[in-house]
Scaffold this motif. Structure first.
Motif, PDB file in Angstrom:
ATOM      1  N   LEU A 134       1.003   2.116 -12.857  1.00 28.57           N
ATOM      2  CA  LEU A 134      -0.184   2.073 -11.998  1.00 28.57           C
ATOM      3  C   LEU A 134      -0.629   0.636 -11.740  1.00 28.57           C
ATOM      4  O   LEU A 134      -1.000   0.285 -10.613  1.00 28.57           O
ATOM      5  CB  LEU A 134      -1.324   2.877 -12.628  1.00 28.57           C
ATOM      6  N   GLN A 135      -0.578  -0.205 -12.769  1.00 25.23           N
ATOM      7  CA  GLN A 135      -0.963  -1.608 -12.597  1.00 25.23           C
ATOM      8  C   GLN A 135       0.005  -2.324 -11.662  1.00 25.23           C
ATOM      9  O   GLN A 135      -0.401  -3.089 -10.789  1.00 25.23           O
ATOM     10  CB  GLN A 135      -0.994  -2.324 -13.952  1.00 25.23           C
ATOM     11  N   LEU A 179       0.834   7.083  -6.485  1.00 23.51           N
ATOM     12  CA  LEU A 179      -0.357   7.909  -6.678  1.00 23.51           C
ATOM     13  C   LEU A 179      -0.184   9.344  -6.183  1.00 23.51           C
ATOM     14  O   LEU A 179      -0.738  10.278  -6.776  1.00 23.51           O
ATOM     15  CB  LEU A 179      -1.563   7.266  -5.984  1.00 23.51           C
ATOM     16  N   ALA A 218       1.891  -1.049  -9.371  1.00 19.29           N
ATOM     17  CA  ALA A 218       1.843  -0.513  -8.007  1.00 19.29           C
ATOM     18  C   ALA A 218       0.552  -0.874  -7.279  1.00 19.29           C
ATOM     19  O   ALA A 218       0.461  -0.689  -6.069  1.00 19.29           O
ATOM     20  CB  ALA A 218       2.014   1.002  -8.037  1.00 19.29           C
ATOM     21  N   ASN A 219      -0.411  -1.393  -7.993  1.00 18.77           N
ATOM     22  CA  ASN A 219      -1.704  -1.732  -7.403  1.00 18.77           C
ATOM     23  C   ASN A 219      -1.590  -3.076  -6.674  1.00 18.77           C
ATOM     24  O   ASN A 219      -1.464  -4.122  -7.306  1.00 18.77           O
ATOM     25  CB  ASN A 219      -2.777  -1.807  -8.493  1.00 18.77           C
ATOM     26  N   ARG A 264       0.844  -1.213   0.000  1.00 17.33           N
ATOM     27  CA  ARG A 264       0.000   0.000   0.000  1.00 17.33           C
ATOM     28  C   ARG A 264       0.875   1.257   0.000  1.00 17.33           C
ATOM     29  O   ARG A 264       0.532   2.257  -0.625  1.00 17.33           O
ATOM     30  CB  ARG A 264      -0.939   0.008   1.197  1.00 17.33           C
ATOM     31  N   CYS A 299       3.821   1.522  -1.385  1.00 12.71           N
ATOM     32  CA  CYS A 299       4.327   1.653  -2.758  1.00 12.71           C
ATOM     33  C   CYS A 299       3.278   2.309  -3.648  1.00 12.71           C
ATOM     34  O   CYS A 299       3.579   3.230  -4.411  1.00 12.71           O
ATOM     35  CB  CYS A 299       4.709   0.291  -3.324  1.00 12.71           C
ATOM     36  N   GLN A 300       2.051   1.832  -3.530  1.00 13.47           N
ATOM     37  CA  GLN A 300       0.972   2.404  -4.325  1.00 13.47           C
ATOM     38  C   GLN A 300       0.763   3.880  -3.967  1.00 13.47           C
ATOM     39  O   GLN A 300       0.618   4.730  -4.847  1.00 13.47           O
ATOM     40  CB  GLN A 300      -0.324   1.627  -4.114  1.00 13.47           C
TER      41      GLN A 300
END
Length: 140
Positions: free
Chosen positions: A32-33, A13, A35-36, A6, A8-9
């Motif tokens: 984005l993918q 973001l 890091a999700n 989380r 990292c995401q």
């Protein structure tokens, strides 16, 4: 692991993902993918993590990773650089102090706890003076 993923995401973001992706040389959507944490098909690599840390300065992922293993992440403070000759004199003085401490400890043929603590203190002084010299060389 969840906190780390989380973090990292969040770092991606909260730091303009499009700009970050361009700096990292990856596609915006791909970053984005990856890091999700809810996307099992894609994962960040160590290189991606390094790029995130490098280009954002956002250390939340590193802090979360350290916390997972029971460590605290503490930033080092760089010592103030000196003129190169002065810093070299400081290093030489600290080595001399260490040499004296070791000779004094060995005079009676045994090294007691006090002697060990004195020697270790002198070693730490050498490390500090070498750090000053390292900074001094950077600006020389």
């Amino acid at each position: 692991m969840e906190d780390f993923l989380r973090a990292c995401q969040g770092a991606v973001l909260d730091n303009e993902a499009k700009t970050l992706a361009a700096k990292m040389g990856v596609a915006h959507v791909s970053l984005l993918q990856r890091a999700n944490p809810d996307n099992d098909a894609h994962r960040l690599t160590v290189e991606h993590l390094y790029g995130i840390l490098l280009h954002t300065g956002d250390m939340r992922p590193l802090i979360a990773l350290a916390n997972e293993f029971g460590f605290d992440l503490v930033a080092k403070k760089a010592p103030k650089p000196q003129e190169l000759t002065r810093s070299m004199i400081g290093v030489g003085k600290e080595f001399a102090d260490l040499t004296i401490a070791v000779h004094e400890a060995l005079q009676d043929g045994r090294v007691c706890q006090f002697d060990k603590s004195t020697i270790r203190r002198e070693i730490s002084h050498i490390r500090e003076s070498l750090a000053v010299m390292d900074e001094s060389v950077k600006v020389a």
